[in-house]
Enzyme design. Structure first.
Site, mmCIF file in Angstrom:
data_model
loop_
_atom_site.group_PDB
_atom_site.id
_atom_site.type_symbol
_atom_site.label_atom_id
_atom_site.label_comp_id
_atom_site.label_asym_id
_atom_site.label_seq_id
_atom_site.Cartn_x
_atom_site.Cartn_y
_atom_site.Cartn_z
ATOM 1 C CB THR A 76 -35.793 -24.784 13.264
ATOM 2 O OG1 THR A 76 -35.969 -26.062 13.893
ATOM 3 C CG2 THR A 76 -36.947 -23.878 13.641
ATOM 4 C CD GLU A 117 -33.295 -40.186 12.004
ATOM 5 O OE1 GLU A 117 -32.869 -41.011 12.829
ATOM 6 O OE2 GLU A 117 -33.466 -38.989 12.261
ATOM 7 C CB ALA A 138 -45.791 -39.076 17.332
ATOM 8 N N GLY A 166 -30.489 -32.144 23.956
ATOM 9 C CA GLY A 166 -29.993 -31.425 22.785
ATOM 10 C C GLY A 166 -30.097 -32.307 21.569
ATOM 11 C CB CYS A 207 -34.029 -35.419 16.333
ATOM 12 S SG CYS A 207 -33.262 -36.083 14.849
#
Length: 466
Positions: A95, A163, A224, A275, A278
């Site tokens: 990020t 993945e 998603a 956590g 991803c």
């Protein structure tokens, strides 16, 4: 004797995704040469050693069986690109910390750098596979760069192959996947590239589980899926707060809901919070995408999943402080577990970092035990800007290699990772080591609370009234 390989694969990036994924591809395809390249020479040296750079159950067996046969690790990125037919791009997409989209958007600098490297080095046609978790339509940017560098004799086809690995079970996830998604442009060339990659996976994955679709659907499916899984965790965590206030038991509520076949039992375990690399990153990615598409209500909906996760961590912290007579200053806290989940050494976005940050600010003495996380990693995480300083770390934190050492003279034991070994510890001995009254705060709902109370511990558990 030189072995002629029918296909050559290069994976750019030897991290948590690229390493295990391509090791399994090599393991299952002896006739395919797989080279994992990384600019980090120490990481490559670790992949070539007996002490692999990441911990995953089953990974060593796979790597040691294929390494030197058809699996190779190298810091020579250009050589890997030159000889490959298919190239996985599996680099970090953290990020953004500054600039436009800071705190939400994915930083695609490494993806762009890898794409430009492929474009400049390649001397033959390549199928480039987007493996990193990326925002929807990233492949379009990659395609623009590659096509700008294509020539009559060199063609670049791009695929999306997200993945769906869970750390701690990555090898079994790869060996027996629920599905393999391969997205391509809906052109004859795109379909041919799609089929080429499908043939690699078909060495062990049933064809009906290899799902082909368009590029953009494949990219969005990954975001998603993670958003929906995280949403379930935040939903049960929200209910855990209601359970504590009303006297309901969150485990019983989750069990009752999970019996409904429309809901199912998975990802309904309340905890101190999710956590990993991803969930939070992908949801924030989705938030940024929604805002970019002028869908503020959609962005707010998904952002609330992350806000609930942060609330759960702060709520558990406040419960610890309140139970310890409203202060943890100068008190000794034994932290059991620092990884974000069991069976991995990964600490990214671990709830333990957030709690330890608060405890350091409150000047508590922290003793941390985790069976897989290295001392250097804990130090790095707790001295990150915004978390702590080296001065505060040295003053308030001690990392130990034994849970019983962590508990010596402790005011409380705080369980933050669900390592199986914590269930089989000698809790009578731990009770003897602790100051009295001795507290256990179970942030993972994993211990035998009745037994602990019989021993003499005061037990506080997420989703259950004290």
């Amino acid at each position: 004797m030189t072995i002629e390989f029918k296909t050559k694969i290069c994976c750019i990036g030897g991290g948590y995704v690229g390493g295990p994924t391509c090791a399994v591809i090599a393991y299952k395809n002896p006739a395919v040469k797989v080279t994992i390249v990384d600019l980090n020479e120490s990481r490559i040296a670790a992949w070539n050693s007996d002490n692999l750079p990441i911990y995953e159950p089953g990974l060593e067996e796979v790597v040691f069986a294929a390494r030197g046969r058809n699996l190779f690790f190298s810091a020579d990125v250009d050589a890997g690109i030159l000889e490959a037919d298919l190239i996985f791009v599996s680099v970090n997409t953290p990020t953004k910390k500054s600039g436009i989209g800071a705190g939400f958007a994915a930083d695609l600098a490494y993806v762009e750098s890898a794409t430009r490297r492929i474009a400049s080095v390649a001397k033959s046609s390549k199928i480039v596979i987007e493996k990193s978790t990326v925002p929807c339509r990233t492949a379009e940017s990659m395609r623009t760069i590659l096509e700008a560098n294509s020539r009559d004799d060199i063609r670049f086809d791009i695929l999306s192959n997200p993945e769906f690995l869970a750390e701690g079970t990555a090898i079994s996830d790869l060996m027996n996947p629920d599905r393999v998604l391969i997205g391509s442009l809906q052109t004859p060339e795109g379909f041919r590239a799609q089929q080429r990659l499908a043939d690699v996976y078909a060495a062990w994955v049933p064809r009906e589980k290899i799902i082909t679709m368009n590029l953009w659907s494949s990219e969005l499916s990954k975001l998603a899926a993670n958003a929906m899984l995280a949403q379930r965790i935040s939903s049960i965590n929200a209910l855990s707060a209601i359970c504590e206030a009303t006297g309901a038991d969150v485990d019983e509520v989750a069990y009752a809901c999970g019996l409904d076949t429309r809901i199912g039992p998975k990802f309904l375990k309340a905890s101190v919070g999710f956590g990993g690399s991803c969930f939070q990153k992908d949801i924030l990615n989705l938030v940024y995408l929604s805002e970019s598409l002028h869908l503020p209500e959609v962005a707010a909906y998904w952002n609330q999943v992350v806000q609930m996760n942060e609330y759960q961590k702060s709520r558990f912290t406040e419960r610890i402080v309140k139970a310890l007579f409203n202060t943890v200053t100068n008190k000794r806290l034994a932290i059991f577990g620092f990884a974000f989940k069991k069976n991995t050494g990964d600490t990214r976005e671990s709830a333990a970092i957030t709690l330890c940050k608060y405890f350091m600010q409150e000047r508590a003495q922290i003793r941390i035990y985790d069976p897989k996380v290295e001392l250097e990693q804990i130090e790095m995480d707790l001295t990150e800007p915004g978390v702590g300083t080296m001065e505060s770390y040295k003053k308030f934190v001690t990392v130990v290699d034994d849970p019983y050492k962590a508990a010596e003279e402790a005011d409380a034991i705080v369980v933050l990772t669900e390592w199986d070994e914590f269930k089989t510890l000698d809790w009578n001995r731990l009770f003897a080591e602790c100051k009295k009254p001795a507290f256990v705060f179970d942030g993972r709902l994993m211990l035998d609370h009745k037994k602990l109370k019989q021993i003499g511990f005061k037990v506080e558990v997420i989703g259950k009234r004290a």
